[in-house]
Scaffold this motif. Structure first.
Motif, PDB file in Angstrom:
ATOM      1  N   ILE A   3       2.248  34.617  24.083  1.00  0.00           N
ATOM      2  CA  ILE A   3       3.694  34.428  23.854  1.00  0.00           C
ATOM      3  C   ILE A   3       4.238  35.539  22.956  1.00  0.00           C
ATOM      4  O   ILE A   3       5.316  36.090  23.184  1.00  0.00           O
ATOM      5  CB  ILE A   3       3.970  33.036  23.253  1.00  0.00           C
ATOM      6  N   LYS A   4       3.447  35.901  21.958  1.00  0.00           N
ATOM      7  CA  LYS A   4       3.876  36.969  21.051  1.00  0.00           C
ATOM      8  C   LYS A   4       4.013  38.310  21.790  1.00  0.00           C
ATOM      9  O   LYS A   4       5.021  39.013  21.647  1.00  0.00           O
ATOM     10  CB  LYS A   4       2.843  37.119  19.915  1.00  0.00           C
ATOM     11  N   GLU A   5       3.021  38.634  22.602  1.00  0.00           N
ATOM     12  CA  GLU A   5       2.970  39.982  23.188  1.00  0.00           C
ATOM     13  C   GLU A   5       3.762  40.113  24.493  1.00  0.00           C
ATOM     14  O   GLU A   5       4.260  41.180  24.803  1.00  0.00           O
ATOM     15  CB  GLU A   5       1.508  40.382  23.425  1.00  0.00           C
ATOM     16  N   ASN A   6       3.868  39.016  25.256  1.00  0.00           N
ATOM     17  CA  ASN A   6       4.453  39.132  26.600  1.00  0.00           C
ATOM     18  C   ASN A   6       5.756  38.360  26.788  1.00  0.00           C
ATOM     19  O   ASN A   6       6.389  38.476  27.839  1.00  0.00           O
ATOM     20  CB  ASN A   6       3.436  38.673  27.653  1.00  0.00           C
ATOM     21  N   TYR A   7       6.145  37.569  25.776  1.00  0.00           N
ATOM     22  CA  TYR A   7       7.352  36.749  25.923  1.00  0.00           C
ATOM     23  C   TYR A   7       8.260  36.881  24.700  1.00  0.00           C
ATOM     24  O   TYR A   7       8.823  35.917  24.209  1.00  0.00           O
ATOM     25  CB  TYR A   7       6.970  35.286  26.216  1.00  0.00           C
ATOM     26  N   ASN A   8       8.406  38.119  24.217  1.00  0.00           N
ATOM     27  CA  ASN A   8       9.360  38.467  23.142  1.00  0.00           C
ATOM     28  C   ASN A   8       9.128  37.676  21.864  1.00  0.00           C
ATOM     29  O   ASN A   8      10.046  37.505  21.070  1.00  0.00           O
ATOM     30  CB  ASN A   8      10.816  38.244  23.602  1.00  0.00           C
ATOM     31  N   ASN A   9       7.913  37.166  21.683  1.00  0.00           N
ATOM     32  CA  ASN A   9       7.599  36.345  20.500  1.00  0.00           C
ATOM     33  C   ASN A   9       8.652  35.251  20.293  1.00  0.00           C
ATOM     34  O   ASN A   9       9.102  34.972  19.168  1.00  0.00           O
ATOM     35  CB  ASN A   9       7.466  37.204  19.238  1.00  0.00           C
ATOM     36  N   ILE A  10       9.039  34.621  21.394  1.00  0.00           N
ATOM     37  CA  ILE A  10      10.041  33.548  21.353  1.00  0.00           C
ATOM     38  C   ILE A  10       9.536  32.407  20.448  1.00  0.00           C
ATOM     39  O   ILE A  10       8.332  32.158  20.383  1.00  0.00           O
ATOM     40  CB  ILE A  10      10.314  33.042  22.797  1.00  0.00           C
ATOM     41  N   PRO A  11      10.423  31.724  19.709  1.00  0.00           N
ATOM     42  CA  PRO A  11       9.973  30.568  18.934  1.00  0.00           C
ATOM     43  C   PRO A  11       9.346  29.523  19.869  1.00  0.00           C
ATOM     44  O   PRO A  11       9.860  29.273  20.966  1.00  0.00           O
ATOM     45  CB  PRO A  11      11.263  30.024  18.300  1.00  0.00           C
ATOM     46  N   TRP A  12       8.245  28.940  19.422  1.00  0.00           N
ATOM     47  CA  TRP A  12       7.567  27.943  20.255  1.00  0.00           C
ATOM     48  C   TRP A  12       6.806  26.983  19.349  1.00  0.00           C
ATOM     49  O   TRP A  12       6.636  27.239  18.151  1.00  0.00           O
ATOM     50  CB  TRP A  12       6.605  28.618  21.233  1.00  0.00           C
ATOM     51  N   TYR A  13       6.400  25.864  19.922  1.00  0.00           N
ATOM     52  CA  TYR A  13       5.540  24.951  19.175  1.00  0.00           C
ATOM     53  C   TYR A  13       4.596  24.232  20.129  1.00  0.00           C
ATOM     54  O   TYR A  13       4.823  24.217  21.344  1.00  0.00           O
ATOM     55  CB  TYR A  13       6.373  23.960  18.351  1.00  0.00           C
ATOM     56  N   GLU A  29      -1.489  36.045  12.863  1.00  0.00           N
ATOM     57  CA  GLU A  29      -1.335  37.337  13.551  1.00  0.00           C
ATOM     58  C   GLU A  29       0.081  37.544  14.079  1.00  0.00           C
ATOM     59  O   GLU A  29       0.333  38.449  14.868  1.00  0.00           O
ATOM     60  CB  GLU A  29      -2.376  37.456  14.675  1.00  0.00           C
ATOM     61  N   GLY A  30       1.016  36.667  13.647  1.00  0.00           N
ATOM     62  CA  GLY A  30       2.431  36.931  13.906  1.00  0.00           C
ATOM     63  C   GLY A  30       3.085  36.125  15.008  1.00  0.00           C
ATOM     64  O   GLY A  30       4.267  36.326  15.304  1.00  0.00           O
ATOM     65  N   SER A  31       2.351  35.198  15.639  1.00  0.00           N
ATOM     66  CA  SER A  31       2.978  34.386  16.686  1.00  0.00           C
ATOM     67  C   SER A  31       3.959  33.400  16.052  1.00  0.00           C
ATOM     68  O   SER A  31       3.665  32.781  15.030  1.00  0.00           O
ATOM     69  CB  SER A  31       1.917  33.643  17.491  1.00  0.00           C
ATOM     70  N   ASN A  32       5.098  33.226  16.698  1.00  0.00           N
ATOM     71  CA  ASN A  32       6.255  32.542  16.105  1.00  0.00           C
ATOM     72  C   ASN A  32       6.223  31.028  16.388  1.00  0.00           C
ATOM     73  O   ASN A  32       7.132  30.472  16.993  1.00  0.00           O
ATOM     74  CB  ASN A  32       7.515  33.196  16.688  1.00  0.00           C
ATOM     75  N   CYS A  33       5.155  30.366  15.942  1.00  0.00           N
ATOM     76  CA  CYS A  33       4.965  28.934  16.204  1.00  0.00           C
ATOM     77  C   CYS A  33       5.520  28.114  15.042  1.00  0.00           C
ATOM     78  O   CYS A  33       5.222  28.394  13.886  1.00  0.00           O
ATOM     79  CB  CYS A  33       3.488  28.629  16.398  1.00  0.00           C
ATOM     80  N   PHE A  34       6.314  27.077  15.375  1.00  0.00           N
ATOM     81  CA  PHE A  34       6.981  26.323  14.303  1.00  0.00           C
ATOM     82  C   PHE A  34       6.547  24.859  14.208  1.00  0.00           C
ATOM     83  O   PHE A  34       7.136  24.086  13.450  1.00  0.00           O
ATOM     84  CB  PHE A  34       8.506  26.418  14.448  1.00  0.00           C
ATOM     85  N   GLY A  35       5.506  24.450  14.968  1.00  0.00           N
ATOM     86  CA  GLY A  35       5.113  23.051  14.835  1.00  0.00           C
ATOM     87  C   GLY A  35       3.906  22.659  15.673  1.00  0.00           C
ATOM     88  O   GLY A  35       3.472  23.416  16.556  1.00  0.00           O
ATOM     89  N   TYR A  36       3.390  21.482  15.365  1.00  0.00           N
ATOM     90  CA  TYR A  36       2.264  20.908  16.120  1.00  0.00           C
ATOM     91  C   TYR A  36       2.508  19.419  16.313  1.00  0.00           C
ATOM     92  O   TYR A  36       2.611  18.658  15.341  1.00  0.00           O
ATOM     93  CB  TYR A  36       0.940  21.116  15.368  1.00  0.00           C
ATOM     94  N   HIS A  37       2.621  19.010  17.581  1.00  0.00           N
ATOM     95  CA  HIS A  37       2.717  17.597  17.931  1.00  0.00           C
ATOM     96  C   HIS A  37       1.501  17.211  18.764  1.00  0.00           C
ATOM     97  O   HIS A  37       1.185  17.882  19.747  1.00  0.00           O
ATOM     98  CB  HIS A  37       3.974  17.324  18.754  1.00  0.00           C
TER      99      HIS A  37
END
Length: 463
Positions: free
Chosen positions: A354-364, A407-415
């Motif tokens: 997600i970081k490298e191929n999808y603009n580091n979009i926010p995700w969880y 390593e910089g991936s834009n993850c904001f949560g864990y469910h």
């Protein structure tokens, strides 16, 4: 080592309306309600969706339990069949509105951030019977109308919306591999449904943005189940096979949601094989202009892929397996109850992808979990289920997720899937997933050992 997560990280779990609420006061049937009515034997122990976890009646007590084990958020879905009275005009059912309105208010009162999904496999049966469900572009218009109604009613309080949950499972279950009603094997319909669901999601996003519902920090995304494809070897044919599996099962929805375009290679293959969906330039433009603000990622297992050893037999019709074969990797770790491989490293690979191929979009992580059959045997003398296996499973996945975040991936949560043991489609209550156990006979709910462990993780924002 101490694993610390980003500030304001979402900790919680996910469920859905059809799997938790029961059918109390619901005026319309979903495809699953109908399927149970006509084929109850298809469901484990013949348990249907009528009561499930009784969330419709016990949501206040249930939400209080979630808060008590450290949750700051949770995901559920609005049922199209409960909220809407007339699907063609999106007029609301008053009881449905009252229920969701009260549920949202109660969650916010407790300090729980709700993430709301608009479609969680529960297509209204009436729309399948009349129009063929997701095979129909008219149904995608009706979905956008329903979505707009939800935004009008609740977006003053809901800041995180998702259009669909695991749309690829709809395609696989209903149209390819016969594990959801109507259990067809029809790749042409499967691919048209995949296209139409992508279109439906974009139409809902357009309604969200055109209506100005994205003000005040509200955002809209989609929940996708990603199953990273790993090639058996570095042999060119194995790598090509794994690449096609990835394009078909992951990128057909991921690329469209984030980049607004279907993968070129998929379109080429489907065009060559005369399997491409019906589309218009106007629809493709609409998808291109209405992409998601964030992603929810459900991760359970990887795919192991090899090149085919023989020619695919097309006498019974086209299938994606024309271009790959599944590979049983020797020595893989398995969840024996579910038949799924346990491979935590894939959650790191997803983060980096997600970081490298999808603009580091926010995700969880919107779902991750371990279903276990016969958990009662792990209940101790004090009545608590000792599910150390679930604690280990979640810990290992969080460690790999943490590495991706570092390593910089834009993850904001864990469910996790799921807060309270819930009804799981035709599997019903065969495998249990919750932090909280459910006694089906009396609806008593008790916190498992994993629930107490998770409370510490959430309160410490790490472990």
């Amino acid at each position: 080592m101490k694993y610390e997560f980003p500030k304001n990280f979402l900790w919680g779990a996910a469920t859905s309306g059809p799997q938790a609420e029961g059918t109390f006061n619901k005026k319309h049937r979903s495809v699953f309600d109908y399927w149970y009515d006509v084929e109850p034997d298809a469901f484990f122990d013949k348990i249907g969706p009528a009561v499930t976890s009784n969330f419709y009646n016990s949501y206040k007590e249930d939400l209080a339990m979630l808060k008590s084990i450290g949750f700051n958020s949770f995901r559920t879905s609005i049922q199209w069949t409960r909220l809407i009275d007339d699907f063609e005009t999106a007029t609301i059912d008053e009881d449905g509105f009252r229920f969701y309105n009260d549920l949202i208010n109660e969650a916010l009162k407790l300090g729980l951030t709700p993430v709301i999904t608009l479609s969680h496999f529960d297509l209204p049966y009436e729309l399948y019977e009349k129009y063929g469900g997701w095979e129909s572009k008219h149904v995608s218009d009706l979905f956008a109308l329903y979505a707009k109604k939800c935004f009008e009613l609740f977006s003053d309080r809901i800041k995180n919306w998702t259009t669909f949950n695991e749309p690829m499972v709809v395609v696989e279950g209903q149209y390819l591999y016969q594990f959801h009603y109507p259990k067809l094997v029809d790749a042409k319909k499967a691919l048209q449904a995949a296209y139409n669901i992508n279109l439906s999601s974009a139409k809902a996003i357009k309604a969200f943005k055109d209506g100005g519902f994205d003000k005040n920090g509200a955002r809209i995304g989609i929940v996708l189940n990603l199953t990273p494809s790993y090639a058996r070897s570095e042999d060119k044919k194995d790598v090509q096979a794994a690449n096609f599996a990835d394009i078909f099962f992951n990128r057909m929805f991921l690329d469209t949601a984030v980049k607004g375009k279907f993968p070129e290679e998929l379109v080429e293959v489907l065009s060559r094989d005369k399997m491409l969906w019906e589309s218009t330039d106007e629809e493709l433009k609409l998808m291109d202009e209405n992409t998601v603000d964030f992603l929810g990622i459900n991760y359970y297992q990887p795919r192991r892929i090899k090149a085919r050893d023989d020619e695919f037999d097309e006498s019974k019709g086209w299938m994606p397996e024309k271009y790959f074969d599944n590979y049983i990797m020797p020595g893989r770790r398995m969840n024996p109850y579910r038949g799924w491989e346990i491979y935590p490293k894939a959650i790191y690979d997803i983060a980096i992808n997600i970081k490298e191929n999808y603009n580091n979009i926010p995700w969880y992580i919107s779902e991750n979990g371990m279903g276990v059959e016969g958990e009662e045997k792990f209940r101790n003398k004090d009545g608590m289920i000792e599910d150390k296996y679930r604690i280990d499973f979640v810990r290992e996945h969080l460690e790999c997720l943490h590495k991706g975040i570092e390593e910089g991936s834009n993850c904001f949560g864990y469910h996790m899937w799921t807060p309270i043991d819930c009804w799981s489609w035709s599997n019903a209550y065969k495998n249990r997933y919750g932090f909280i156990s459910l006694n089906l006979e009396n609806q008593e709910k008790t916190i498992k050992e994993s629930g107490y462990w998770f409370k510490e993780v959430a309160e410490n924002n790490g472990f």
